[in-house]
Scaffold this motif. Sequence first.
Motif: not given
Length: 387
Positions: A323-352
Amino acid sequence: MLQTVAISGYRSVRNLLLPLTGLDVITGANGSGKSNVYRSLRLIAGMATGTAISALAREGGLGAVLWAGPETGTSGEHAAQGTRRKGPVALRLGFSGDGLGYAADLGLPTPMDIGDGSLFVRDPVIKREWIFAGAFPRPATLLADRNRQVVRVREETWRDLPAKLAGHRSVLAEIADAEGAPEVLALRNSLREWRFYDHLRTDPRAPARLPQVGTRTPVLAADGGDLAAALQTIIELGHADLLHDSITSALPGSHLTIECRDGVFSLGLRQPGLLRVLGASELSDGTLRFLMLAAALLSVYPPGLMVLNEPETSLHPDLFPALGSLIAAAARVSQLIVVTHSAPLVGWIESASGREIGRLHLDKRDGETKLRHQGLLSTPSWEWPKR
């Protein structure tokens, strides 16, 4: 791209200015105000579709959604006490970016706004609207100015538009003059393309679990009901390889199948060790939700802005890297705002994403939502229209 979101007077938000980077995550404890920020973004989009006033009415009217604390906030040293109000009752929403910006001031109706004897006394009315250029609103950068019912646009000089706007109708929803007010039309079209995903249904009666009549579907529906057609559209017209890689990464050995009989589409998933394809009705909530998020994020018509509210719901942490990789890929063509409770997901988004993302951590202090570590120098410039 949006660079600042401004909210004032909405529920726990007395006054909040959020700086955006293009890929931003909003985090915070339960009750910190994340949902209020998300709803505020939806209300801004609703100004362009004509649905914001009715959405506020469904929440109980302006009186039910206004900031409930003291007008100037509290220091925490003393109990909150009411005082004589100095400013008008107001809910203010706006944003600015590298193109056009928008600010709106909504307030309580008066007889001048709705007429004597009207029963719609709970409906908020729009007092002022500004459309402007630049990083923040100010009179010198105004392109359109709405003062109650009167709208004027700037050409070489200011020109009043002949139509008078009702208090419940926004400039964005009503003005569509490509020649006389092109900035209004451009901004309206931009906001109408914003996408919000927070009601993706995975319950036993969810439309996505049932065969559905399908056509080419470049944009997944808000409830995910046209999932099979949306995925097939991605396969035929979009990122089939990225979709396949995402499914393989999240669900190793699994293979997506989509059938069409007489125009009716059905979704299935072939999984290792099983002799038959599992239909959508048999998939777990997490698996179905991941496929919905993949369809939303890999849309063949990327929006200017996509907002995801708690996408980790029902997902096993093993799905977060994909999911983090999908969000990172989408952010290359769109602006994304993600509201989340999950610190691990945030880490995977930033890594990807391979870069530092915007981290907006909300805290609630004395009942008021604030942005952690925001100081005078890190607060974006902003000016609200005056009545």
